[in-house]
Enzyme design. Structure first.
Site, PDB file in Angstrom:
ATOM      1  N   SER A   1       0.740  -0.991   0.268  1.00  0.00           N
ATOM      2  CA  SER A   1      -0.443  -0.020   0.141  1.00  0.00           C
ATOM      3  C   SER A   1       1.403   1.894  -0.056  1.00  0.00           C
ATOM      4  CB  SER A   1      -1.236  -0.072   0.999  1.00  0.00           C
ATOM      5  OG  SER A   1      -1.918   0.860   0.562  1.00  0.00           O
TER       6      SER A   1
ATOM      7  N   ASP B   1      -9.980  -3.628  -5.702  1.00  0.00           N
ATOM      8  CA  ASP B   1      -9.440  -2.886  -4.334  1.00  0.00           C
ATOM      9  C   ASP B   1     -10.622  -1.342  -4.233  1.00  0.00           C
ATOM     10  OD1 ASP B   1      -8.408  -1.078  -2.782  1.00  0.00           O
ATOM     11  OD2 ASP B   1      -6.392  -1.832  -4.133  1.00  0.00           O
TER      12      ASP B   1
ATOM     13  N   HIS C   1      -8.597  -4.889  -1.480  1.00  0.00           N
ATOM     14  CA  HIS C   1      -7.310  -4.336  -1.202  1.00  0.00           C
ATOM     15  C   HIS C   1      -6.161  -5.392  -0.380  1.00  0.00           C
ATOM     16  CE1 HIS C   1      -4.142  -1.292  -1.504  1.00  0.00           C
ATOM     17  NE2 HIS C   1      -4.252  -1.245  -0.281  1.00  0.00           N
TER      18      HIS C   1
END
Length: 306
Positions: free
Chosen positions: A115, A233, A289
């Site tokens: 991330s 996501d 995600h």
């Protein structure tokens, strides 16, 4: 037919080569390249359900590898808090200093960011070329930033638009930029000039205010820059940012891929040249995600670490 004397001379001549060959067979194989990991927002270096599990997966497939999972702070709680509130530029400087002092990294290392850790490690690659980063793997990183909140109802929602505008009204103030990590990669496509002039982190590493040739040179020194995109996501908005794409300038509906952005066409970071040379790798996986299966990780990520 050769005489016995000639055969004896031949045997003597070949003896050093035979010994050398046997010696080489007994040499230990070279140690695997070390791996540096940077976790994402709200996570820590050593959570057994996230980075701790990733570390074990890598060590399982690459015996003997040195894995450094970055801890930003003196405690795990501080590490988590700093992922929200510690100035990103300060974090990058701290990491660069730590890597430079680590004797196990001096011959080079691979890096894997999760991330926001993806764009943070890219900053390390661009700003701190020693020790050298070999491969950079960005897992769900937001390289063109974000302009949306997690799990919003959708692009057409007036509520989401209102929240975006409200956040953007304060995101670029000096106090917010200095103290809120996520504001430092908040990218407003409607007010590009405000973003360009007041973003203290993302606008800098993306060469929005001018060309830093060392940034470009250092990024292009990577062997591979791997970007992983999560097709379902619900956290990153827009998800195209995980492949360096973003909203077309002036609106927040239509997205464009990296190859259509000015960053690419003007080649401010060398991404176009890297793309043409096969240095950019774009991977996609199903799931939300950072939701990776072990099988997918072993098949698609481990080859860049071995």
């Amino acid at each position: 037919m050769a005489s016995p004397g000639c055969l004896w001379l031949l045997a003597v001549a070949l003896l050093p080569w035979t010994c050398a060959s046997r010696a080489l067979q007994h040499l230990d194989p070279p140690a695997p390249l070390p791996l540096v990991i940077w976790h994402g927002m709200g996570d820590s270096c050593c959570n057994p359900l996230s980075m701790g599990a990733i570390k074990k997966m890598v060590e399982k497939k690459i015996p003997g590898i040195y894995v450094l999972s970055l801890e930003i702070g003196k405690t795990l709680m501080e590490d988590v808090e700093n992922s929200f509130f510690l100035n990103v530029n300060s974090q990058v400087t701290t990491v660069c200093q730590a890597l430079a002092k680590d004797p196990k990294l001096q011959q080079g290392y691979n890096a894997m960011g999760f991330s926001q850790g993806g764009q943070f490690l890219r900053a390390v690659a661009q700003r701190c070329p020693s020790p050298p980063m070999i491969n950079l793997i960005s897992v769900g990183g937001q390289h063109q930033g974000v302009f949306g909140l997690p799990r919003c109802p959708g692009e057409s929602s007036h509520i989401c638009d209102f929240i975006r505008k409200t956040l953007n009204a304060g995101a670029y103030s000096k106090v917010v930029q200095e103290r809120l990590v996520q504001a430092e990669y908040w990218h407003d496509p409607i007010k590009e000039d405000v973003y360009r002039n007041h973003s203290i982190f993302l606008a800098d590493i993306n060469q929005e205010r001018g060309i830093n040739e060392s940034y470009k040179k250092n990024l292009m020194a990577l062997k591979k820059f791997v970007m992983v995109k999560f097709l379902n996501d619900s956290i990153v908005d827009p998800v195209d940012s995980e492949w360096f794409g973003f909203y077309r300038s002036g609106q927040a509906k239509e997205t464009i891929p990296l190859q259509e952005t000015s960053l690419y066409t003007q080649d401010r970071l060398g991404l176009k040249e890297m793309d043409n040379a096969g240095q950019l790798v774009f991977l996609a996986t199903e799931g939300d995600h950072l939701q990776l299966s072990e099988e997918w990780f072993y098949a698609h990520i481990i080859p860049f670490l071995g």
